[in-house]
Design a protein around this motif. Structure first.
Motif, PDB file in Angstrom:
ATOM      1  N   ASN A 286      20.205 -23.122  23.317  1.00  0.00           N
ATOM      2  CA  ASN A 286      20.339 -23.259  21.863  1.00  0.00           C
ATOM      3  C   ASN A 286      20.094 -21.944  21.138  1.00  0.00           C
ATOM      4  O   ASN A 286      20.019 -21.922  19.915  1.00  0.00           O
TER       5      ASN A 286
ATOM      6  N   HIS B 264      19.434 -20.256  15.635  1.00  0.00           N
ATOM      7  CA  HIS B 264      19.845 -20.096  17.037  1.00  0.00           C
ATOM      8  C   HIS B 264      19.512 -18.697  17.561  1.00  0.00           C
ATOM      9  O   HIS B 264      20.210 -18.155  18.415  1.00  0.00           O
TER      10      HIS B 264
ATOM     11  N   THR C  66      25.248 -17.831  11.029  1.00  0.00           N
ATOM     12  CA  THR C  66      24.851 -18.173  12.402  1.00  0.00           C
ATOM     13  C   THR C  66      25.366 -19.545  12.813  1.00  0.00           C
ATOM     14  O   THR C  66      25.687 -19.765  13.988  1.00  0.00           O
TER      15      THR C  66
ATOM     16  N   TYR D  95      27.612 -20.203  16.095  1.00  0.00           N
ATOM     17  CA  TYR D  95      27.164 -21.142  17.120  1.00  0.00           C
ATOM     18  C   TYR D  95      28.245 -22.161  17.468  1.00  0.00           C
ATOM     19  O   TYR D  95      28.363 -22.578  18.628  1.00  0.00           O
TER      20      TYR D  95
ATOM     21  N   TYR E  76      30.313 -20.443  19.907  1.00  0.00           N
ATOM     22  CA  TYR E  76      29.544 -19.911  21.044  1.00  0.00           C
ATOM     23  C   TYR E  76      29.462 -20.910  22.181  1.00  0.00           C
ATOM     24  O   TYR E  76      29.534 -20.552  23.355  1.00  0.00           O
TER      25      TYR E  76
END
Length: 324
Positions: free
Chosen positions: A4, A39, A315, A319, A322
């Protein structure tokens, strides 16, 4: 391994855009909250600015001894633009040293730094320069710079963690091109040149947090933050105006975002592969971060809220891509 938290965040922007201020902000966020909301794990930080500073220090001392400058003609851009690649290769080496906790024992930290710069430059296609100096000149130069080089090396070693669990490596650098340049940037300018210079281990694990300001705002903030008594400081160093116009008069991040293969990523062709690196954009065109240069107990709560919201938006976007 992805969990995470991001493994590697490339923190990128024009000079004085707020990169170091954002890093300073994250350093004061409670670790559990930083991980859950942004994260980002405990920060391990790499930065190419100390190398830029030492290159200028080397040149200044050589000039004081009556010798030609190696890297810069003066308060101007690099003599050889491939030195942007030199800086990337130094960061690659720092990344590998960090991941392997490589403690380098040496009699002279300055001589080690000279060798590292030459090796990194060679990987960028530039023949050795410091190693070709007269031995006595190089020894004298090393003696003058030893204290600064030793501090850099000691700080590097002190940053090695016992474990990489829930850690995020933040790699900070700025890239750009001449004022008024057309896109795509050519030659050794911009992120189009520098991002493919990063090693596969970085590119495979990276996301990009880009702090967006205009070149005009970058120049304004650069002038505001500059402290001539602290030229080696991340938060207070100033970039010469000739460099601001010649190297940072524009940047190509918006162009690369608009010409990617996958939304919310950058498409980077490097090392025989194509990488789609997730990117989040923190819009700092209206300054949200300058207040973070002050001591944390002086931070305005409303401004902290605005910064928090803007970083979280970026972010969260990173994420989503990602973990695909």
């Amino acid at each position: 391994m992805k969990n995470n938290v991001f493994n590697v965040v490339l923190l990128q922007a024009l000079p004085a855009s707020g990169k170091s201020e954002v890093r300073n902000f994250m350093a004061h966020v409670e670790p559990k909250r930083l991980q859950e909301e942004f994260h980002i794990g405990e920060n391990l930080q790499l930065d190419d600015f100390p190398y830029v500073h030492m290159m200028r220090r080397i040149d200044d001392e050589l000039a004081a001894m009556g010798f030609d400058r190696v890297f810069y003609p003066g308060e101007e851009p690099f003599k050889d633009g491939r030195d942007w690649g030199t800086l990337c290769n130094l960061l690659n080496e720092d990344y590998h040293d960090l991941m392997n906790r490589n403690v380098i024992k040496c009699d002279s930290a300055a001589q080690l730094l000279f060798a590292r710069i030459d090796r990194a430059a060679l990987a960028a296609g530039i023949m050795p320069r410091l190693g070709l100096l007269d031995e006595k000149v190089r020894a004298k130069l090393a003696g003058i710079l030893e204290k600064e080089a030793r501090k850099m090396l000691d700080e590097k070693h002190a940053g090695y963690p016992e474990s990489f669990d829930n850690k995020t490596i933040i790699i900070e650098c700025a890239r750009g091109g001449p004022d008024g340049a057309e896109m795509p940037l050519s030659g050794t300018f911009g992120y189009q040149y520098s991002l493919p210079m990063f090693c596969p281990e970085i590119l495979e694990n990276a996301v990009i947090l880009y702090i967006w300001v205009t070149p005009e705002e970058s120049r304004r903030k650069n002038a505001d933050r500059a402290d001539p008594n602290d030229p080696g400081s991340n938060l207070h160093h100033g970039v010469p105006m000739a460099v601001m116009l010649g190297d940072y008069g524009c940047d190509d991040m918006e162009y690369l975002v608009n010409n990617t293969e996958v939304e919310n990523t950058l498409t980077i062709a490097a090392h025989g592969k194509t990488y789609h690196i997730p990117i989040g954009i923190f819009d700092n065109r209206v300054d949200k971060t300058s207040f973070l240069r002050a001591e944390p107990d002086k931070w305005d709560k409303a401004k902290v809220y605005e910064v928090t919201k803007a970083i979280k938006h970026a972010t969260d976007t990173m994420y989503k891509s990602y973990n695909k």
